[in-house]
Design a protein around this motif. Sequence first.
Motif, PDB file in Angstrom:
ATOM      1  N   SER A 273      36.611 101.922 -46.116  1.00 31.06           N
ATOM      2  CA  SER A 273      35.776 103.075 -45.760  1.00 31.06           C
ATOM      3  C   SER A 273      36.068 103.547 -44.342  1.00 31.06           C
ATOM      4  N   TYR A 274      36.200 102.608 -43.414  1.00 27.70           N
ATOM      5  CA  TYR A 274      36.539 102.966 -42.027  1.00 27.70           C
ATOM      6  C   TYR A 274      37.881 103.687 -41.984  1.00 27.70           C
ATOM      7  N   SER A 275      38.856 103.156 -42.708  1.00 24.60           N
ATOM      8  CA  SER A 275      40.186 103.762 -42.730  1.00 24.60           C
ATOM      9  C   SER A 275      40.130 105.152 -43.358  1.00 24.60           C
ATOM     10  N   LEU A 276      39.406 105.274 -44.466  1.00 25.53           N
ATOM     11  CA  LEU A 276      39.308 106.538 -45.189  1.00 25.53           C
ATOM     12  C   LEU A 276      38.701 107.635 -44.322  1.00 25.53           C
ATOM     13  N   LEU A 277      37.678 107.284 -43.554  1.00 25.31           N
ATOM     14  CA  LEU A 277      36.971 108.269 -42.742  1.00 25.31           C
ATOM     15  C   LEU A 277      37.523 108.369 -41.322  1.00 25.31           C
ATOM     16  N   GLY A 278      38.571 107.580 -41.013  1.00 23.22           N
ATOM     17  CA  GLY A 278      39.158 107.636 -39.675  1.00 23.22           C
ATOM     18  C   GLY A 278      38.211 107.144 -38.598  1.00 23.22           C
ATOM     19  N   LEU A 279      37.510 106.040 -38.871  1.00 25.12           N
ATOM     20  CA  LEU A 279      36.516 105.513 -37.931  1.00 25.12           C
ATOM     21  C   LEU A 279      37.038 104.277 -37.211  1.00 25.12           C
ATOM     22  N   ILE A 280      36.557 104.081 -35.988  1.00 27.65           N
ATOM     23  CA  ILE A 280      36.834 102.870 -35.217  1.00 27.65           C
ATOM     24  C   ILE A 280      35.539 102.436 -34.538  1.00 27.65           C
ATOM     25  N   SER A 281      35.556 101.266 -33.930  1.00 27.34           N
ATOM     26  CA  SER A 281      34.397 100.794 -33.173  1.00 27.34           C
ATOM     27  C   SER A 281      34.808 100.454 -31.748  1.00 27.34           C
ATOM     28  N   TYR A 282      33.998 100.911 -30.784  1.00 26.20           N
ATOM     29  CA  TYR A 282      34.134 100.375 -29.427  1.00 26.20           C
ATOM     30  C   TYR A 282      32.922  99.500 -29.163  1.00 26.20           C
ATOM     31  N   LEU A 283      32.991  98.690 -28.123  1.00 28.25           N
ATOM     32  CA  LEU A 283      31.975  97.667 -27.888  1.00 28.25           C
ATOM     33  C   LEU A 283      31.384  97.793 -26.492  1.00 28.25           C
ATOM     34  N   THR A 284      30.107  97.458 -26.390  1.00 18.98           N
ATOM     35  CA  THR A 284      29.479  97.284 -25.078  1.00 18.98           C
ATOM     36  C   THR A 284      28.981  95.846 -25.023  1.00 18.98           C
ATOM     37  N   ALA A 285      29.095  95.226 -23.859  1.00 25.38           N
ATOM     38  CA  ALA A 285      28.781  93.791 -23.775  1.00 25.38           C
ATOM     39  C   ALA A 285      28.126  93.450 -22.444  1.00 25.38           C
ATOM     40  N   GLY A 286      27.112  92.624 -22.533  1.00 19.51           N
ATOM     41  CA  GLY A 286      26.413  92.147 -21.342  1.00 19.51           C
ATOM     42  C   GLY A 286      25.281  91.235 -21.769  1.00 19.51           C
ATOM     43  N   LYS A 287      24.546  90.697 -20.823  1.00 18.05           N
ATOM     44  CA  LYS A 287      23.451  89.784 -21.131  1.00 18.05           C
ATOM     45  C   LYS A 287      22.346  90.451 -21.965  1.00 18.05           C
ATOM     46  N   PRO A 288      21.977  91.715 -21.662  1.00 18.14           N
ATOM     47  CA  PRO A 288      20.904  92.319 -22.478  1.00 18.14           C
ATOM     48  C   PRO A 288      21.301  92.523 -23.937  1.00 18.14           C
ATOM     49  N   GLU A 289      22.565  92.965 -24.172  1.00 18.97           N
ATOM     50  CA  GLU A 289      22.946  93.273 -25.547  1.00 18.97           C
ATOM     51  C   GLU A 289      24.464  93.317 -25.703  1.00 18.97           C
ATOM     52  N   VAL A 290      24.932  92.822 -26.836  1.00 25.75           N
ATOM     53  CA  VAL A 290      26.310  93.032 -27.293  1.00 25.75           C
ATOM     54  C   VAL A 290      26.211  93.936 -28.510  1.00 25.75           C
ATOM     55  N   ARG A 291      26.999  95.037 -28.495  1.00 30.68           N
ATOM     56  CA  ARG A 291      26.802  96.041 -29.549  1.00 30.68           C
ATOM     57  C   ARG A 291      28.113  96.725 -29.926  1.00 30.68           C
ATOM     58  N   ALA A 292      28.234  97.072 -31.213  1.00 27.61           N
ATOM     59  CA  ALA A 292      29.367  97.859 -31.702  1.00 27.61           C
ATOM     60  C   ALA A 292      28.894  99.287 -31.959  1.00 27.61           C
ATOM     61  N   TRP A 293      29.735 100.251 -31.555  1.00 27.45           N
ATOM     62  CA  TRP A 293      29.423 101.669 -31.737  1.00 27.45           C
ATOM     63  C   TRP A 293      30.531 102.308 -32.573  1.00 27.45           C
ATOM     64  N   THR A 294      30.153 103.008 -33.633  1.00 30.19           N
ATOM     65  CA  THR A 294      31.142 103.617 -34.520  1.00 30.19           C
ATOM     66  C   THR A 294      31.412 105.058 -34.109  1.00 30.19           C
ATOM     67  N   ILE A 295      32.702 105.394 -33.962  1.00 21.45           N
ATOM     68  CA  ILE A 295      33.107 106.749 -33.597  1.00 21.45           C
ATOM     69  C   ILE A 295      34.320 107.156 -34.425  1.00 21.45           C
TER      70      ILE A 295
END
Length: 363
Positions: A273-295
């Motif tokens: 699905s990611y490949s089909l829609l041309g999506l990737i994820s970037y990440l934010t990281a630190g003590k409060p939160e580690v998170r993936a963001w889809t773009i």
Amino acid sequence: MKLGIVGLPNVGKSTLFNAITQAGAESANYPFCTIEPNVGTVAVPDERLDKLCEMYSPDKVTPAVIEFVDIAGLVKGASQGEGLGNKFLSNIREVDAIIHVVRAFEDDNIVHVEGNINPIRDIDTINMELILSDIEIVERRLDKSRKAIKGGDKKYQVEIDFFEKLKKNLEDGCTARMFEYSDDEKEMLSEVSLLTLKPVIYAANVAEDDYAKGDNEFVRQIREFADKEKSAVMVISARIEEEIAELDPEEKQMFLDELGATESGLDKLIKASYSLLGLISYLTAGKPEVRAWTIKKGTKAPQAAGKIHTDFERGFIRAEVVAYSDLMENGSMLAAKEKGLVRSEGKEYVVQDGDIILFRFNV
């Protein structure tokens, strides 16, 4: 990202949906078991988040998510209101991509709405209903353009020529996604909501015995069809996914090993699905939160920042970026900085999959 699961009745749609979302949608051996669309949200598996959690011990971890919508089984005549008709079509209109489940197994105990197994006929049945709906939409657009040109606005002639050509292709039984479009044509297409323009993954639902080899005669027929249509194909076994869903991670891996499979159908489906829609994820990281963001692939830094908050995009100054592999190789952000691997990027930077980013902004 919202993915709609479609298919004829009794092809394994709701069984697959239950397995991948563990949402408990009703699944039974008769048509129209699903009436209202069931919706389930699934976390995107990403081992990078696990590694970042080991590094930062965050208070919170937030993976990217996919929303799956189990849309009731379409039947011949849906575009004219047969079955539950236009209600189904409107549900499909709301999704980003279609997972079209196609039955690719024999089982006398599970009735088929057409009486026998024929995957290409089944695909054609659903595609034709979507095509008929699209023809109606294109005709309405043509009527609008023809009225406008009568008022003396000649720019609508280009639209009329394009939509007449598109209508002819649809009437010939071709889906809108089968063709290449110029930038101007893509702009015109963006103003109409065509069901057959949506990207599709054909999910060939096979018997458990065929899952490991990922092939049988029905699957080969589906692949040949999808190649012509420029769509993707993946092999799943809804029954196996149902069994996997009940296992803990360690048992799941042992079960997959026994099958000779490297990953579950859900993992394959998300990657496809990611490949089909041309999506990737970037990440934010630190003590409060580690998170993936889809773009979308090709997104620039300010727009990627806007996924977090509109203020980040509006007041964007720069992005401090390190590649995930560089961070892991060096063991800490400090060590990566000392080696010059943390870069300061501006407004034209195109975010890459796996970038770990800290945005600087001012509003």
